[in-house]
Design a protein around this motif. Structure first.
Motif, mmCIF file in Angstrom:
data_model
loop_
_atom_site.group_PDB
_atom_site.id
_atom_site.type_symbol
_atom_site.label_atom_id
_atom_site.label_comp_id
_atom_site.label_asym_id
_atom_site.label_seq_id
_atom_site.Cartn_x
_atom_site.Cartn_y
_atom_site.Cartn_z
ATOM 1 N N UNK A 128 0.837 -1.214 0.000
ATOM 2 C CA UNK A 128 0.000 0.000 0.000
ATOM 3 C C UNK A 128 0.868 1.259 0.000
ATOM 4 N N UNK A 129 1.934 1.258 0.791
ATOM 5 C CA UNK A 129 2.839 2.414 0.829
ATOM 6 C C UNK A 129 3.502 2.619 -0.525
ATOM 7 N N UNK A 130 3.929 1.525 -1.126
ATOM 8 C CA UNK A 130 4.566 1.601 -2.435
ATOM 9 C C UNK A 130 3.585 2.112 -3.486
ATOM 10 N N UNK A 131 2.365 1.618 -3.453
ATOM 11 C CA UNK A 131 1.348 2.091 -4.401
ATOM 12 C C UNK A 131 1.031 3.564 -4.159
ATOM 13 N N UNK A 132 0.956 3.975 -2.904
ATOM 14 C CA UNK A 132 0.718 5.383 -2.583
ATOM 15 C C UNK A 132 1.853 6.264 -3.054
ATOM 16 N N UNK A 133 3.076 5.771 -2.909
ATOM 17 C CA UNK A 133 4.238 6.521 -3.367
ATOM 18 C C UNK A 133 4.187 6.685 -4.880
ATOM 19 N N UNK A 134 3.841 5.610 -5.601
ATOM 20 C CA UNK A 134 3.728 5.692 -7.062
ATOM 21 C C UNK A 134 2.631 6.667 -7.474
ATOM 22 N N UNK A 135 1.500 6.610 -6.798
ATOM 23 C CA UNK A 135 0.385 7.508 -7.108
ATOM 24 C C UNK A 135 0.784 8.967 -6.864
ATOM 25 N N UNK A 136 1.449 9.237 -5.723
ATOM 26 C CA UNK A 136 1.892 10.598 -5.399
ATOM 27 C C UNK A 136 2.943 11.082 -6.391
ATOM 28 N N UNK A 137 3.860 10.202 -6.788
ATOM 29 C CA UNK A 137 4.892 10.564 -7.762
ATOM 30 C C UNK A 137 4.258 10.917 -9.100
ATOM 31 N N UNK A 138 3.298 10.142 -9.541
ATOM 32 C CA UNK A 138 2.607 10.429 -10.804
ATOM 33 C C UNK A 138 1.864 11.760 -10.718
ATOM 34 N N UNK A 139 1.217 12.022 -9.587
ATOM 35 C CA UNK A 139 0.496 13.280 -9.423
ATOM 36 C C UNK A 139 1.474 14.454 -9.432
ATOM 37 N N UNK A 140 2.593 14.321 -8.738
ATOM 38 C CA UNK A 140 3.606 15.383 -8.731
ATOM 39 C C UNK A 140 4.155 15.632 -10.121
ATOM 40 N N UNK A 141 4.391 14.572 -10.881
ATOM 41 C CA UNK A 141 4.891 14.715 -12.244
ATOM 42 C C UNK A 141 3.900 15.475 -13.113
ATOM 43 N N UNK A 142 2.626 15.118 -13.016
ATOM 44 C CA UNK A 142 1.605 15.824 -13.799
ATOM 45 C C UNK A 142 1.520 17.297 -13.412
ATOM 46 N N UNK A 143 1.560 17.576 -12.118
ATOM 47 C CA UNK A 143 1.508 18.966 -11.666
ATOM 48 C C UNK A 143 2.725 19.744 -12.154
#
Length: 190
Positions: A128-143
């Protein structure tokens, strides 16, 4: 092949959900067909509330989902419900819909049977932490990309700039229309 795998997967979920089997058991002997062109999945219901291969070609209920509706699946099963065409026994369709919407796989529980409770809890927490990290990284990249293309390389137009441009264009259009009316009045006097 697809049908037997799907039935085995659904029955695995039903094994951990006695409430779902209780809801399906009264419909023992009934059949349903799920259609997602070109795939069709026929399901029968046995006396214990588990799924089996459909024994008949004439199902009691048919649930058809247009292929164009698949992108809505990202919103979960409830997002798809408005697009499903149901025909046949309403009570069976209602029971199937309820069970399939609420049926969830508990990965931590399944893993705990193999490696123990504590290890399973930690493993699932790590995933779950790894998936959350990936999701946050993708969101940061888009922003960051949006900021870069909006500020440093102005390829994208910001919403407020577009709204300002729209308001200015509307005012200019109205002013031009008034000016044309005045010119026509002046021309008609002469």
């Amino acid at each position: 092949m697809f049908a037997s795998s799907a039935i085995a997967g659904l029955n695995h979920l039903l094994a951990d959900a006695p409430w779902a089997r209780e809801r399906l058991a009264p419909f023992a002997g009934r059949t349903a067909i799920f259609v997602l062109k070109p795939l069709e999945l026929g399901l029968g219901i046995d006396k214990d509330g588990y799924f089996s291969d459909a024994a008949t070609t004439e199902p009691d209920v048919s649930l058809e989902l247009p292929l164009a509706s698949l992108p809505k699946a990202m919103g979960g099963p409830d997002a798809l419900m408005s697009d499903i065409r149901i025909s046949g026994n309403a009570d069976l369709a209602d029971a199937l819909g309820f069970v399939l919407r609420k049926l969830r796989w508990d990965g931590e529980e399944a893993l705990s049977r193999v490696i123990g409770d504590i290890a399973a809890h930690r493993a699932v927490g790590t995933v779950r932490s790894l998936a959350g990290w990936h999701r946050q990284t993708a969101q940061n990249l888009l922003e960051n990309l949006a900021e870069y293309f909006g500020e440093e390389q102005p390829v994208l137009v910001k919403r407020h700039a577009l709204e300002d441009f729209s308001r200015t264009t509307t005012v200019l259009r109205d002013d031009l229309a008034r000016l044309e009316k005045r010119l026509r009045k002046l021309e008609s006097r002469n």
